[in-house]
Design an enzyme around this catalytic site. Sequence first.
Site, PDB file in Angstrom:
ATOM      1  N   GLY A 239       0.756  -1.246   0.000  1.00 32.94           N
ATOM      2  CA  GLY A 239       0.000   0.000   0.000  1.00 32.94           C
ATOM      3  C   GLY A 239       0.784   1.292   0.000  1.00 32.94           C
ATOM      4  O   GLY A 239       0.180   2.367  -0.132  1.00 32.94           O
ATOM      5  N   GLU A 276       3.939  -6.873   1.400  1.00 30.98           N
ATOM      6  CA  GLU A 276       3.393  -7.126   0.058  1.00 30.98           C
ATOM      7  C   GLU A 276       3.367  -5.858  -0.796  1.00 30.98           C
ATOM      8  O   GLU A 276       2.301  -5.451  -1.268  1.00 30.98           O
ATOM      9  CB  GLU A 276       1.955  -7.658   0.180  1.00 30.98           C
ATOM     10  CG  GLU A 276       1.794  -8.911   1.015  1.00 30.98           C
ATOM     11  CD  GLU A 276       0.319  -9.277   1.235  1.00 30.98           C
ATOM     12  OE1 GLU A 276      -0.574  -8.445   0.986  1.00 30.98           O
ATOM     13  OE2 GLU A 276       0.085 -10.412   1.661  1.00 30.98           O
ATOM     14  N   ARG A 315      -6.395   3.705 -15.323  1.00 34.22           N
ATOM     15  CA  ARG A 315      -6.350   4.378 -14.019  1.00 34.22           C
ATOM     16  C   ARG A 315      -6.984   5.778 -14.018  1.00 34.22           C
ATOM     17  O   ARG A 315      -7.757   6.095 -13.118  1.00 34.22           O
ATOM     18  CB  ARG A 315      -4.922   4.439 -13.470  1.00 34.22           C
ATOM     19  CG  ARG A 315      -4.267   3.052 -13.301  1.00 34.22           C
ATOM     20  CD  ARG A 315      -3.037   3.094 -12.420  1.00 34.22           C
ATOM     21  NE  ARG A 315      -3.414   3.373 -11.048  1.00 34.22           N
ATOM     22  CZ  ARG A 315      -3.316   4.530 -10.470  1.00 34.22           C
ATOM     23  NH1 ARG A 315      -2.787   5.550 -11.124  1.00 34.22           N
ATOM     24  NH2 ARG A 315      -3.729   4.705  -9.241  1.00 34.22           N
ATOM     25  N   TYR A 319     -10.173   5.751 -11.552  1.00 38.44           N
ATOM     26  CA  TYR A 319      -9.952   6.354 -10.231  1.00 38.44           C
ATOM     27  C   TYR A 319      -9.766   7.864 -10.302  1.00 38.44           C
ATOM     28  O   TYR A 319      -9.413   8.481  -9.293  1.00 38.44           O
ATOM     29  CB  TYR A 319      -8.698   5.771  -9.573  1.00 38.44           C
ATOM     30  CG  TYR A 319      -8.564   4.270  -9.661  1.00 38.44           C
ATOM     31  CD1 TYR A 319      -9.416   3.425  -8.959  1.00 38.44           C
ATOM     32  CD2 TYR A 319      -7.573   3.695 -10.450  1.00 38.44           C
ATOM     33  CE1 TYR A 319      -9.278   2.052  -9.041  1.00 38.44           C
ATOM     34  CE2 TYR A 319      -7.431   2.320 -10.535  1.00 38.44           C
ATOM     35  CZ  TYR A 319      -8.286   1.504  -9.835  1.00 38.44           C
ATOM     36  OH  TYR A 319      -8.143   0.146  -9.918  1.00 38.44           O
ATOM     37  N   CYS A 347     -14.694   5.838 -27.852  1.00 32.60           N
ATOM     38  CA  CYS A 347     -15.909   6.656 -27.891  1.00 32.60           C
ATOM     39  C   CYS A 347     -16.541   6.796 -26.512  1.00 32.60           C
ATOM     40  O   CYS A 347     -17.662   6.334 -26.283  1.00 32.60           O
ATOM     41  CB  CYS A 347     -16.912   6.027 -28.845  1.00 32.60           C
ATOM     42  SG  CYS A 347     -16.191   5.738 -30.435  1.00 32.60           S
ATOM     43  N   GLU A 348     -15.801   7.347 -25.556  1.00 28.19           N
ATOM     44  CA  GLU A 348     -16.332   7.612 -24.226  1.00 28.19           C
ATOM     45  C   GLU A 348     -15.617   8.852 -23.700  1.00 28.19           C
ATOM     46  O   GLU A 348     -14.387   8.949 -23.833  1.00 28.19           O
ATOM     47  CB  GLU A 348     -16.023   6.455 -23.258  1.00 28.19           C
ATOM     48  CG  GLU A 348     -16.712   5.170 -23.609  1.00 28.19           C
ATOM     49  CD  GLU A 348     -16.836   4.235 -22.409  1.00 28.19           C
ATOM     50  OE1 GLU A 348     -16.911   4.705 -21.262  1.00 28.19           O
ATOM     51  OE2 GLU A 348     -16.867   3.028 -22.662  1.00 28.19           O
TER      52      GLU A 348
HETATM   53  N1  LLP Z   1      -1.705  -6.909  -0.713  1.00 28.52           N
HETATM   54  C1  LLP Z   1      -3.033  -6.994  -0.918  1.00 28.52           C
HETATM   55  C2  LLP Z   1      -3.820  -7.957  -0.144  1.00 28.52           C
HETATM   56  C3  LLP Z   1      -3.645  -6.144  -1.859  1.00 28.52           C
HETATM   57  O1  LLP Z   1      -4.967  -6.213  -2.035  1.00 28.52           O
HETATM   58  C4  LLP Z   1      -2.861  -5.215  -2.586  1.00 28.52           C
HETATM   59  C5  LLP Z   1      -3.469  -4.309  -3.575  1.00 28.52           C
HETATM   60  C6  LLP Z   1      -1.479  -5.181  -2.347  1.00 28.52           C
HETATM   61  C7  LLP Z   1      -0.935  -6.042  -1.396  1.00 28.52           C
HETATM   62  C8  LLP Z   1      -0.552  -4.256  -3.083  1.00 28.52           C
HETATM   63  O2  LLP Z   1      -0.829  -2.919  -2.844  1.00 28.52           O
HETATM   64  P1  LLP Z   1       0.180  -1.790  -3.363  1.00 28.52           P
HETATM   65  O3  LLP Z   1       1.463  -1.942  -2.586  1.00 28.52           O
HETATM   66  O4  LLP Z   1       0.389  -2.016  -4.809  1.00 28.52           O
HETATM   67  O5  LLP Z   1      -0.529  -0.525  -3.077  1.00 28.52           O
HETATM   68  N2  LLP Z   1      -5.780  -0.929  -9.342  1.00 28.52           N
HETATM   69  C9  LLP Z   1      -5.585   0.041  -8.288  1.00 28.52           C
HETATM   70  C10 LLP Z   1      -4.848  -0.538  -7.087  1.00 28.52           C
HETATM   71  C11 LLP Z   1      -5.527  -1.758  -6.502  1.00 28.52           C
HETATM   72  C12 LLP Z   1      -4.801  -2.329  -5.308  1.00 28.52           C
HETATM   73  C13 LLP Z   1      -5.417  -3.605  -4.871  1.00 28.52           C
HETATM   74  N3  LLP Z   1      -4.720  -4.280  -3.808  1.00 28.52           N
HETATM   75  C14 LLP Z   1      -4.852   1.248  -8.862  1.00 28.52           C
HETATM   76  O6  LLP Z   1      -4.541   1.270 -10.048  1.00 28.52           O
HETATM   77  O7  LLP Z   1      -4.593   2.206  -8.135  1.00 28.52           O
END
Ligand code: LLP
Length: 424
Positions: A239, A276, A315, A319, A347-348
């Site tokens: 995250g 993670e 993205r 978002y 086309c959006e």
């Molecule tokens: N661990 C779990 C259980 C997760 O659900 C996620 C991301 C991560 C780790 C990795 O998170 P990161 O370090 O990458 O923030 N598509 C969205 C982001 C979705 C994230 C989902 N979960 C975007 O483009 O911002």
Amino acid sequence: MDFFNYKNGHLHGEGVALKDIADEVGTPFYVYSTATLTRHFEVFSDALRGMNAMVCFAVKANSNQAVLTTLAALGAGADVVSGGELTRALKANIKPHRIVFSGVGKQDDEIEFALNSGIKQINVESEPELDRISAISVRLGKTATVALRVNPDVDAGTHEKITTGRKGNKFGIDWERVPEVYQKATDLPGIHIAGLAMHIGSQLMDLEPYRQAYSRVAELVETLRSRGLTVEVLDAGGGLGVPYGEADEVENPHPEAYTEVVRNTLGHLGTELIFEPGRMIAGNSGVLVTRVIYAKKSTDKTFLIVDAGMNDLIRPTLYGAFHNIITETQPPPGADLINVDIVGPICETGDTFAKDRKFPETKANDLLVVRTAGAYGAVQSSTYNTRALIPEVMVNGDRHCVVRKRMSVEDIIALDRLPDWLSE
Ligand code: LLP
């Protein structure tokens, strides 16, 4: 920090001019930088020194085999959320004992695959899932190592679509139920309960939500231990936010500051720690290169219509995400800036990469580069409008390689079948 810089007036990925790649593979395409991936992985790992910790790259952020293999060689583990991602991680030589399996909807065949592969642990998101894993593991004559994903109910202060640790989100086991479910997991056949897992959201720009969540989890560990339960492993999730280049942006937290929070909140518990990170490793390691098809002038702005669309990078559409966009040729110092919208051909109205940006004068055929597209870029692409998936290229010093070739429209159509009554 990344390795995409201007040299001799042209943007390079490490030692390779992006315009040369464009000449070779056509546009649009993604480019990943080995040096940037390596640097980010190492900055994160270095920040964990002295801890009993493992870094499991969140494969969902970028699942290209070349990216995974690069990270595997650096010692990365993997956080996977599907049988497909598990297959990719294993194929990239990530050792099973460095793989964790997260996700709210694991299916029987995926659980079986995980158990047969001997992965480190399955992060369990619900009681029905725990029962299911127990039954499958007994049937296979195995012991499943699991962690319970808990929902610490903190506000991660990020976009609502990527916040996960609040009460009412679909993720994790409700806080109040954790001691009971933990005890149950201890008693269930075929289960070894190793500890707890959490992930409160993505693109966090503030460390306070982590401090709150980890402090709450530390208290929970004490509670479990006071009941005679064993907690050996804590999965702290991912995250960490990255800079996307907004002018008024708050600075993203440094991994060292993040791990300081981890040390202060979880360090005394003596558990193994799992992390993670996805975006923090891959985000700034990739760019999307696209060509201007038309520069359409209207009264108050210019629309730069480019050949990449929301199907290639969703993205901004999904978002409202900001991505810094620059020209492939270095603008002269003090160049006049005009007001532009940078839009795709779909086309959006939502097919818009940038609105009302101050941008150097740009004409048809010029190349533009969308930065910070290495995480949640290619992996979220689709063939909407029957647009073929675009190539991915990796650079390493002066070398480059097409690490996913461009799909063809024939590839897409070949998956369709005509029913008898139409083909007779
Ligand atoms: N661990 C779990 C259980 C997760 O659900 C996620 C991301 C991560 C780790 C990795 O998170 P990161 O370090 O990458 O923030 N598509 C969205 C982001 C979705 C994230 C989902 N979960 C975007 O483009 O911002």
